[in-house]
Scaffold this motif. Structure first.
Motif, PDB file in Angstrom:
ATOM      1  N   GLY A 269       0.807  -1.219   0.000  1.00 54.97           N
ATOM      2  CA  GLY A 269       0.000   0.000   0.000  1.00 54.97           C
ATOM      3  C   GLY A 269       0.830   1.254   0.000  1.00 54.97           C
ATOM      4  O   GLY A 269       2.029   1.250  -0.271  1.00 54.97           O
ATOM      5  N   ASN A 270       0.170   2.365   0.339  1.00 58.18           N
ATOM      6  CA  ASN A 270       0.816   3.667   0.391  1.00 58.18           C
ATOM      7  C   ASN A 270       0.158   4.495   1.486  1.00 58.18           C
ATOM      8  O   ASN A 270      -0.567   3.947   2.329  1.00 58.18           O
ATOM      9  CB  ASN A 270       0.729   4.372  -0.972  1.00 58.18           C
ATOM     10  N   SER A 271       0.388   5.807   1.471  1.00 54.36           N
ATOM     11  CA  SER A 271      -0.118   6.664   2.542  1.00 54.36           C
ATOM     12  C   SER A 271      -1.639   6.796   2.545  1.00 54.36           C
ATOM     13  O   SER A 271      -2.215   7.268   3.515  1.00 54.36           O
ATOM     14  CB  SER A 271       0.510   8.060   2.427  1.00 54.36           C
ATOM     15  N   ASN A 272      -2.304   6.395   1.470  1.00 61.48           N
ATOM     16  CA  ASN A 272      -3.764   6.488   1.406  1.00 61.48           C
ATOM     17  C   ASN A 272      -4.458   5.260   1.974  1.00 61.48           C
ATOM     18  O   ASN A 272      -5.664   5.270   2.195  1.00 61.48           O
ATOM     19  CB  ASN A 272      -4.215   6.693  -0.041  1.00 61.48           C
ATOM     20  N   GLY A 273      -3.715   4.192   2.191  1.00 62.64           N
ATOM     21  CA  GLY A 273      -4.309   2.972   2.713  1.00 62.64           C
ATOM     22  C   GLY A 273      -3.480   1.757   2.349  1.00 62.64           C
ATOM     23  O   GLY A 273      -2.548   1.839   1.545  1.00 62.64           O
ATOM     24  N   TYR A 274      -3.822   0.625   2.958  1.00 65.25           N
ATOM     25  CA  TYR A 274      -3.093  -0.614   2.714  1.00 65.25           C
ATOM     26  C   TYR A 274      -3.901  -1.551   1.826  1.00 65.25           C
ATOM     27  O   TYR A 274      -5.107  -1.392   1.636  1.00 65.25           O
ATOM     28  CB  TYR A 274      -2.792  -1.328   4.039  1.00 65.25           C
ATOM     29  N   ARG A 275      -3.198  -2.560   1.314  1.00 64.11           N
ATOM     30  CA  ARG A 275      -3.826  -3.674   0.611  1.00 64.11           C
ATOM     31  C   ARG A 275      -3.278  -4.947   1.228  1.00 64.11           C
ATOM     32  O   ARG A 275      -2.076  -5.073   1.437  1.00 64.11           O
ATOM     33  CB  ARG A 275      -3.519  -3.649  -0.890  1.00 64.11           C
ATOM     34  N   ILE A 276      -4.163  -5.899   1.537  1.00 62.61           N
ATOM     35  CA  ILE A 276      -3.716  -7.144   2.162  1.00 62.61           C
ATOM     36  C   ILE A 276      -4.054  -8.326   1.261  1.00 62.61           C
ATOM     37  O   ILE A 276      -5.122  -8.388   0.656  1.00 62.61           O
ATOM     38  CB  ILE A 276      -4.338  -7.330   3.564  1.00 62.61           C
ATOM     39  N   ARG A 277      -3.104  -9.245   1.166  1.00 58.59           N
ATOM     40  CA  ARG A 277      -3.289 -10.481   0.409  1.00 58.59           C
ATOM     41  C   ARG A 277      -3.633 -11.594   1.389  1.00 58.59           C
ATOM     42  O   ARG A 277      -2.957 -11.772   2.408  1.00 58.59           O
ATOM     43  CB  ARG A 277      -2.026 -10.822  -0.375  1.00 58.59           C
ATOM     44  N   MET A 278      -4.688 -12.344   1.057  1.00 57.48           N
ATOM     45  CA  MET A 278      -5.163 -13.397   1.927  1.00 57.48           C
ATOM     46  C   MET A 278      -4.747 -14.758   1.382  1.00 57.48           C
ATOM     47  O   MET A 278      -4.637 -14.952   0.172  1.00 57.48           O
ATOM     48  CB  MET A 278      -6.694 -13.335   2.064  1.00 57.48           C
ATOM     49  N   LEU A 279      -4.532 -15.700   2.280  1.00 61.99           N
ATOM     50  CA  LEU A 279      -4.102 -17.038   1.914  1.00 61.99           C
ATOM     51  C   LEU A 279      -5.145 -17.713   1.019  1.00 61.99           C
ATOM     52  O   LEU A 279      -6.312 -17.839   1.375  1.00 61.99           O
ATOM     53  CB  LEU A 279      -3.885 -17.877   3.175  1.00 61.99           C
ATOM     54  N   GLY A 280      -4.714 -18.116  -0.177  1.00 58.49           N
ATOM     55  CA  GLY A 280      -5.586 -18.847  -1.091  1.00 58.49           C
ATOM     56  C   GLY A 280      -6.508 -17.972  -1.912  1.00 58.49           C
ATOM     57  O   GLY A 280      -7.306 -18.479  -2.693  1.00 58.49           O
ATOM     58  N   ILE A 281      -6.414 -16.630  -1.751  1.00 56.51           N
ATOM     59  CA  ILE A 281      -7.284 -15.698  -2.463  1.00 56.51           C
ATOM     60  C   ILE A 281      -6.425 -14.748  -3.289  1.00 56.51           C
ATOM     61  O   ILE A 281      -5.456 -14.178  -2.789  1.00 56.51           O
ATOM     62  CB  ILE A 281      -8.160 -14.886  -1.486  1.00 56.51           C
ATOM     63  N   ASP A 282      -6.764 -14.576  -4.553  1.00 57.58           N
ATOM     64  CA  ASP A 282      -5.999 -13.681  -5.422  1.00 57.58           C
ATOM     65  C   ASP A 282      -6.332 -12.212  -5.186  1.00 57.58           C
ATOM     66  O   ASP A 282      -5.510 -11.334  -5.425  1.00 57.58           O
ATOM     67  CB  ASP A 282      -6.248 -14.026  -6.899  1.00 57.58           C
ATOM     68  N   THR A 283      -7.554 -11.925  -4.740  1.00 55.84           N
ATOM     69  CA  THR A 283      -7.992 -10.549  -4.571  1.00 55.84           C
ATOM     70  C   THR A 283      -7.262  -9.873  -3.421  1.00 55.84           C
ATOM     71  O   THR A 283      -7.078 -10.457  -2.349  1.00 55.84           O
ATOM     72  CB  THR A 283      -9.507 -10.506  -4.296  1.00 55.84           C
ATOM     73  N   LEU A 284      -6.816  -8.611  -3.649  1.00 56.43           N
ATOM     74  CA  LEU A 284      -6.225  -7.803  -2.587  1.00 56.43           C
ATOM     75  C   LEU A 284      -7.333  -7.030  -1.881  1.00 56.43           C
ATOM     76  O   LEU A 284      -8.090  -6.303  -2.519  1.00 56.43           O
ATOM     77  CB  LEU A 284      -5.191  -6.834  -3.153  1.00 56.43           C
ATOM     78  N   LEU A 285      -7.432  -7.181  -0.571  1.00 57.40           N
ATOM     79  CA  LEU A 285      -8.468  -6.488   0.187  1.00 57.40           C
ATOM     80  C   LEU A 285      -7.953  -5.115   0.623  1.00 57.40           C
ATOM     81  O   LEU A 285      -6.792  -4.976   1.021  1.00 57.40           O
ATOM     82  CB  LEU A 285      -8.865  -7.293   1.424  1.00 57.40           C
ATOM     83  N   PRO A 286      -8.805  -4.092   0.577  1.00 57.83           N
ATOM     84  CA  PRO A 286      -8.365  -2.762   1.016  1.00 57.83           C
ATOM     85  C   PRO A 286      -8.436  -2.620   2.532  1.00 57.83           C
ATOM     86  O   PRO A 286      -9.321  -3.160   3.187  1.00 57.83           O
ATOM     87  CB  PRO A 286      -9.377  -1.835   0.334  1.00 57.83           C
ATOM     88  N   VAL A 287      -7.467  -1.868   3.072  1.00 55.56           N
ATOM     89  CA  VAL A 287      -7.515  -1.431   4.471  1.00 55.56           C
ATOM     90  C   VAL A 287      -7.552   0.087   4.416  1.00 55.56           C
ATOM     91  O   VAL A 287      -6.577   0.726   4.030  1.00 55.56           O
ATOM     92  CB  VAL A 287      -6.290  -1.909   5.270  1.00 55.56           C
TER      93      VAL A 287
END
Length: 304
Positions: A269-287
């Motif tokens: 991520g960057n200063s606007n927010g994070y992105r998290i990768r989950m085990l077994g999932i291709d989609t990056l979730l926003p934080v």
């Protein structure tokens, strides 16, 4: 933050030194009129010191009266708001302080007797006249300093985020996701999530990967027979969140997402927010920026 960051205090020292250097370099080209009795070097040094003090006073006012403290973890709009308030105070304050200082230094303390007159019968300029004259080049210096701050603030925000991301990812690597979820609830307690019309969907909270809100539905990504699956339910995210309150590893990371931090494998991520990768999932979730602190505390809990 309880005190000013060292880098910010060094900025103001740099502002004072830059003022001295610009004044010294501008003199040979007659950029400034020579109305003062002291030498060019002395005037430049004194002007630089007054500039430094003015910006420090403006910082104290902005941080403790307006309550816009220096915090590079805050979003960009906060930084712009803080910088605007700071320079709107610092530039006229710098001009006023310089005017009073040079007026008294050159013409004595009697100039305070009539501070709003342009000059007396001897042609001496008073403080108000000095301030008008000073505003021109103080505004010039302020624009230069503000341009510097726009760049350096963005750089420091990115460095802050990079440091946080490195810390979180190191934490993930160290834990190897081997810990059991920290909760007071039994690991084998099945939760019945509502599915509209009185129906329910039964799932173990420890098997939930994430939950996403889409319009009037929620999508539950979960493991079933060690395979990631998605189940679509009719319902509201806030209701599901209330049902999962006892499970500390289920964290609200975005207005539309709940995530199981035990399945987080990478954070970017960057200063606007994070992105998290989950085990077994291709989609990056926003934080989202508003949920970063909650996410970090949850990661710390997992570490401990």
């Amino acid at each position: 933050m309880k005190r000013f960051p060292t880098c910010m205090l060094l900025d103001y020292i740099g502002f004072g030194l830059a003022t001295m250097a610009i004044l010294l370099l501008s003199k040979p080209f007659n950029v400034e009129s020579s109305l003062l009795r002291n030498s060019i070097l002395q005037q430049s040094v004194e002007d630089g010191l007054v500039t430094m003090l003015a910006y420090w006073l403006a910082e104290v006012f902005v941080a403790y009266v307006i309550r816009l403290k220096c915090d590079y973890s805050r979003p960009w709009l906060y930084q712009v708001k803080r910088m605007t308030a700071l320079f709107c105070i610092a530039i006229p304050l710098n001009a006023l302080m310089t005017a009073y200082y040079f007026n008294t230094a050159n013409y004595g303390f009697y100039c305070y007797e009539y501070p709003w007159l342009d000059h007396d019968e001897n042609g001496y300029f008073y403080t108000t006249r000095w301030m008008v004259m000073m505003l021109n080049h103080k505004l010039f210096f302020g624009i230069i300093f503000a341009s510097y701050w726009l760049v350096i603030t963005w750089v420091r925000m990115q460095k802050h985020v990079i440091g946080e991301l490195r810390q979180i990812n190191d934490m993930l690597s160290a834990n190897q996701r081997q810990q059991k979820p920290k909760t007071d609830m039994p690991d084998n307690m099945v939760v019945a999530l509502p599915n509209g019309g009185g129906e329910t969907f039964r799932v173990l909270p420890s098997e939930i990967i994430y939950i996403e809100s889409v319009a009037n539905y929620i999508i539950v990504a979960h493991y079933q027979n060690n395979e990631p699956r998605q189940t679509r339910l009719r319902g509201a995210l806030h209701i599901v969140e209330e049902m999962l309150q006892g499970y500390d590893f289920i964290v609200h990371v975005h207005r539309a997402f709940l995530a199981n931090i035990n399945y987080v494998t990478e954070v970017t991520g960057n200063s606007n927010g994070y992105r998290i990768r989950m085990l077994g999932i291709d989609t990056l979730l926003p934080v989202s920026r508003a949920n970063i602190e909650t996410f970090k505390r949850a990661m710390e809990t997992m570490k401990n």
